[in-house]
Design a protein around this motif. Structure first.
Motif, mmCIF file in Angstrom:
data_model
loop_
_atom_site.group_PDB
_atom_site.id
_atom_site.type_symbol
_atom_site.label_atom_id
_atom_site.label_comp_id
_atom_site.label_asym_id
_atom_site.label_seq_id
_atom_site.Cartn_x
_atom_site.Cartn_y
_atom_site.Cartn_z
ATOM 1 N N PHE A 19 -11.043 3.243 -5.243
ATOM 2 C CA PHE A 19 -11.499 3.796 -3.965
ATOM 3 C C PHE A 19 -11.728 5.298 -4.086
ATOM 4 O O PHE A 19 -12.650 5.855 -3.473
ATOM 5 C CB PHE A 19 -10.476 3.473 -2.873
ATOM 6 N N HIS A 20 -10.885 5.953 -4.882
ATOM 7 C CA HIS A 20 -11.056 7.392 -5.078
ATOM 8 C C HIS A 20 -12.368 7.679 -5.815
ATOM 9 O O HIS A 20 -13.051 8.658 -5.507
ATOM 10 C CB HIS A 20 -9.872 7.955 -5.864
ATOM 11 N N LEU A 21 -12.694 6.788 -6.742
ATOM 12 C CA LEU A 21 -13.966 6.958 -7.471
ATOM 13 C C LEU A 21 -15.148 6.821 -6.495
ATOM 14 O O LEU A 21 -16.090 7.628 -6.538
ATOM 15 C CB LEU A 21 -14.059 5.915 -8.587
ATOM 16 N N VAL A 22 -15.070 5.839 -5.616
ATOM 17 C CA VAL A 22 -16.102 5.679 -4.578
ATOM 18 C C VAL A 22 -16.177 6.956 -3.725
ATOM 19 O O VAL A 22 -17.253 7.479 -3.428
ATOM 20 C CB VAL A 22 -15.799 4.446 -3.689
ATOM 21 N N ASN A 80 3.685 1.383 -4.310
ATOM 22 C CA ASN A 80 2.690 0.546 -3.625
ATOM 23 C C ASN A 80 2.441 1.027 -2.199
ATOM 24 O O ASN A 80 1.312 1.022 -1.705
ATOM 25 C CB ASN A 80 3.160 -0.914 -3.599
ATOM 26 N N ARG A 81 3.519 1.422 -1.540
ATOM 27 C CA ARG A 81 3.370 1.898 -0.160
ATOM 28 C C ARG A 81 2.542 3.193 -0.126
ATOM 29 O O ARG A 81 1.731 3.404 0.787
ATOM 30 C CB ARG A 81 4.737 2.130 0.479
ATOM 31 N N ILE A 82 2.788 4.055 -1.094
ATOM 32 C CA ILE A 82 2.002 5.299 -1.149
ATOM 33 C C ILE A 82 0.541 4.964 -1.463
ATOM 34 O O ILE A 82 -0.376 5.611 -0.940
ATOM 35 C CB ILE A 82 2.599 6.257 -2.208
ATOM 36 N N GLU A 83 0.323 3.927 -2.275
ATOM 37 C CA GLU A 83 -1.064 3.526 -2.567
ATOM 38 C C GLU A 83 -1.761 3.064 -1.279
ATOM 39 O O GLU A 83 -2.910 3.439 -1.007
ATOM 40 C CB GLU A 83 -1.105 2.413 -3.614
ATOM 41 N N CYS A 84 -1.064 2.259 -0.478
ATOM 42 C CA CYS A 84 -1.641 1.784 0.789
ATOM 43 C C CYS A 84 -1.935 2.963 1.717
ATOM 44 O O CYS A 84 -2.992 3.013 2.362
ATOM 45 C CB CYS A 84 -0.689 0.806 1.480
ATOM 46 N N THR A 85 -0.995 3.912 1.776
ATOM 47 C CA THR A 85 -1.213 5.111 2.589
ATOM 48 C C THR A 85 -2.431 5.872 2.069
ATOM 49 O O THR A 85 -3.256 6.370 2.854
ATOM 50 C CB THR A 85 0.030 6.025 2.537
ATOM 51 N N GLY A 86 -2.548 5.941 0.742
ATOM 52 C CA GLY A 86 -3.690 6.636 0.129
ATOM 53 C C GLY A 86 -5.017 5.960 0.456
ATOM 54 O O GLY A 86 -6.020 6.634 0.696
ATOM 55 N N LEU A 87 -5.027 4.640 0.481
ATOM 56 C CA LEU A 87 -6.257 3.913 0.831
ATOM 57 C C LEU A 87 -6.682 4.256 2.261
ATOM 58 O O LEU A 87 -7.853 4.534 2.538
ATOM 59 C CB LEU A 87 -6.052 2.402 0.679
#
Lengths: 305, 68
Positions: free
Chosen positions: B6-9, A279-286
């Protein structure tokens, strides 16, 4: 106080109202504030550009003084490709963590860090060349050994026209007197600008016709009206350019710090709570995708249009 | 919105901007006659094609990951 009382709720499972875990909700709120920040700066850019006097904004092919030659489009294009690729590696890092493949997840995170560092290195070279390049303004043409080395531009004013003479180049040496004051600069001038005649009107006819190599010349304070590097104080364009790209660069640096932290500490967190780490990596990815999107808009707006 | 969504966007935006930069390069070359905007335009069209192919691959690869 019991352990249950201090536990952060909805850390991994979705909140019933937002339908996302709290960390993700938090990062989206943060990104909303970031959109406002960069949106305000983009708006400033538009207003400054619309309000700029004709012939003073660096447009490709236009005869401006700080023209598009100060922008390194190939390097910026390379940086764009680097950032797009880093978004892909960031996504793959999260994807492999979701598949419980910690090794591949960390490998793609490392690749993202390396790509981000490449972006910053390219940016360093871009900034460095601008900060060591100077524009000198004169009231009269600068003649060295019987040859005019400056070029001129004429601008419309309220009382008619005003002609300014310019010279671009590098300071190779600063010679100071005994009291520490600058006596003169040794200045390596760029080849004189050729005429800009690519279908643009305005000042195109006022440029000097020939381009060539110039010898090193001595510039004494008082010989010129203004000397400035291509840094933030160089012009309105360079001011907004450095503000936007500098702020973006700081965001990249912030992302790198976070990713390096996860690279170093991810192992222990993964052993205890693998879902939380993913989840933390997902937030970083966002966050990372947002920063990359900002650059994807910056590139055409600053470098091409 | 998950990272997948978001990656798709992101991919769609990259695709559209690549096409835009490509069209810009062709137009500037026609108006100004300069060579490098055309080269950048061709590279951008190539980037758009690569992005489109990648987009399809990414959707297939992350088929079982949620958008939420």
């Amino acid at each position: 106080m019991s352990a249950a009382a201090t536990e952060i709720p909805y850390d991994m499972e979705p909140h019933p109202l937002t339908r996302m875990y709290n960390g993700k909700f938090g990062i989206w709120l943060f990104l909303a504030s970031e959109i406002m920040l960069f949106g305000a700066l983009f708006s400033s850019y538009v207003l400054l550009r619309v309000g700029a006097p004709e012939g003073t904004w660096p447009i490709i092919g236009a005869p401006t003084v700080l023209g598009h030659e100060i922008l390194n489009v190939p390097l910026a294009a390379l940086n764009t490709v680097i950032l797009i690729t880093s978004s892909v590696t960031m996504l793959m890092s999260w994807y492999y963590l979701k598949l419980n493949n910690f090794g591949k997840g960390q490998l793609f995170l490392l690749l993202t860090v390396l790509l981000s560092c490449s972006f910053l290195v390219v940016k360093y070279f871009e900034y460095n060349s601008k900060l060591h390049h100077y524009l000198v303004e004169f009231d009269a043409p600068l003649v060295v050994d019987g040859e005019q080395v400056s070029y001129s531009r004429t601008y419309p004013t309220a009382n008619g026209e005003r002609t300014v003479h310019y010279l671009h180049g590098h300071i190779t040496e600063t010679v100071k007197d005994e009291d520490g004051y600058v006596e003169y600069y040794k200045f390596a001038a760029d080849p004189r600008k050729p005429d800009h005649g690519h279908g643009h009107e305005g000042d195109a006819g006022h440029g000097d016709a020939h381009a060539g190599e110039h010898p090193e010349i001595e510039l004494r304070p008082g010989d010129y009206r203004r000397m400035s590097n291509w840094g933030p104080a160089g012009s309105t364009f360079t001011g907004i350019y450095f503000t936007l790209t500098g702020l973006h660069g700081l965001h990249i640096l912030g992302g790198v710090v976070v990713m390096v932290y996860f690279l170093l500490t991810g192992g222990s967190m993964w052993k205890k709570l693998p879902d939380k780490y993913a989840n933390r990596i997902e937030c970083t990815g966002l966050y990372w995708h947002f920063v990359d999107l900002v650059w994807i808009f910056l590139f055409p707006v600053l470098y091409l249009l | 919105m998950s990272l997948k969504a978001f990656h798709l966007v992101f991919v769609v935006v990259v695709l559209l901007i690549s096409l835009g930069v490509g069209a810009w390069g062709v137009r500037v070359q026609q108006v100004d006659g300069q060579g490098w905007p055309m080269q950048l335009g061709i590279a951008s069209f190539a980037m758009a094609a690569i992005t489109a192919v990648y987009g399809v691959w990414f959707l297939k690869k992350l088929k079982h990951v949620s958008y939420a």
